[in-house]
Design an enzyme around this catalytic site. Structure first.
Site, PDB file in Angstrom:
ATOM      1  N   LYS A  72       1.123   3.905  -5.583  1.00 40.04           N
ATOM      2  CA  LYS A  72       1.798   2.607  -5.454  1.00 40.04           C
ATOM      3  C   LYS A  72       2.897   2.424  -6.501  1.00 40.04           C
ATOM      4  O   LYS A  72       3.417   1.328  -6.674  1.00 40.04           O
ATOM      5  CB  LYS A  72       0.774   1.482  -5.566  1.00 40.04           C
TER       6      LYS A  72
ATOM      7  N   GLU B 263       0.846  -1.188   0.000  1.00 39.16           N
ATOM      8  CA  GLU B 263       0.000   0.000   0.000  1.00 39.16           C
ATOM      9  C   GLU B 263       0.885   1.243   0.000  1.00 39.16           C
ATOM     10  O   GLU B 263       2.122   1.152   0.035  1.00 39.16           O
ATOM     11  CB  GLU B 263      -0.949  -0.041   1.191  1.00 39.16           C
TER      12      GLU B 263
END
Length: 286
Positions: free
Chosen positions: A51, A3
């Site tokens: 990301k 994440e």
């Protein structure tokens, strides 16, 4: 899948190892980049974008990568043995006189002009950990499709960049909202980008992510006779265990929310977050 906070820490580690130093070794082991040699170019910076990782070099070039589910980078001192996996899994090697960064199992690796980075990250919404974070724009994007389930909207990187399945589940719990609630029906939707920003900022320097005030300390709903469990997260990974807020049972469901969330499991507390995938308040446990 890593994440936004994990990618942020990785970018910092790579930046500290490589930035301001010329490459003494470069090996990009993907067919389309097999003839590329960046040896001699100085690494300007390594920055995260949601990301995505962007390694920028002098001369206006950027090496772009996305880790997806299995990718990782390891940093080694000069002469240190590489331990990140077998050699056939290595996709990139960037070495300086002092450090070597080795990328394993990288499913996405591209080299492009720095001026053209928008081709690979221009679709992303405001970056929760970026210098130009814009909560107003993130909220506008989230509410552009008010009928969309909250969990699905949170995972869409075009709305706000950096949330994965862990934060999706934890945010929905903290908002006391079902992940399947249409986002347009969520009271006070402006809480969403503010809370997401708060959680990722709080965790970006932690190796052990936590969203609760207890961490590993005992909790009243988990007595001595119960199985010991991790209390760093409210619901994620706690299927079948007591909810840390109400004591009810945390449940799971395959999300089934389309391509953005295929094969991801949603964790939630039906008592604290009424409304399951089919609208029932207490769907059968898995």
């Amino acid at each position: 899948m890593p994440e936004g906070d994990t990618v942020w820490r990785l970018a910092q580690r790579l930046h500290d190892a490589l930035a301001g130093r010329p490459l003494t070794h470069c090996d990009l082991r993907v067919p389309r980049l097999a003839t590329v040699d960046l040896t001699g170019r100085e690494v300007s910076e390594v920055v995260p974008r949601g990301k995505h990782l962007l390694t920028r070099f002098e001369g206006g070039l950027t090496l772009h990568c996305h880790l997806r589910m299995d990718g990782t980078w390891q940093v080694y001192a000069a002469g240190e043995r590489w331990r990140g996996g077998p050699a056939h899994q290595i996709r990139a090697v960037l070495g300086t006189a002092e450090r070597t960064a080795v990328g394993y199992r990288l499913p996405v690796l591209d080299l492009l002009r720095t001026a053209d980075e928008s081709q690979v990250v221009g679709h992303l919404g405001p970056d929760l950990l970026g210098p130009e974070w814009d909560p107003g724009e993130a909220l506008r994007r989230l509410l552009a499709a008010p009928e969309r389930p909250l969990g699905e909207a949170l995972l869409d990187q075009r709305n706000l960049a950096g949330i994965g399945n862990v934060y999706k589940c934890e945010l929905c719990f903290l908002l006391r909202a079902s992940p399947w609630l249409p986002i347009g029906e969520l009271p006070g939707p402006e809480r969403v980008p503010a809370l997401a920003k708060k959680l990722l900022e709080a965790n970006k320097r932690r190796t052990a992510r936590t969203t609760t005030p207890w961490g590993h300390r005992p909790h009243p709903f988990e007595g001595r006779g119960g199985a010991r469990s991790d209390r760093r997260l409210w619901v994620y990974g706690r299927a079948g265990l007591p909810c840390l807020r109400c004591g009810g049972t945390v449940r799971t469901s395959d999300s089934g929310q389309g391509p953005a969330t295929d094969e991801r499991v949603t964790y939630w507390c039906p008592a604290c977050q009424p409304g399951g995938p089919d609208g029932r308040s207490a769907p059968p446990a898995r």
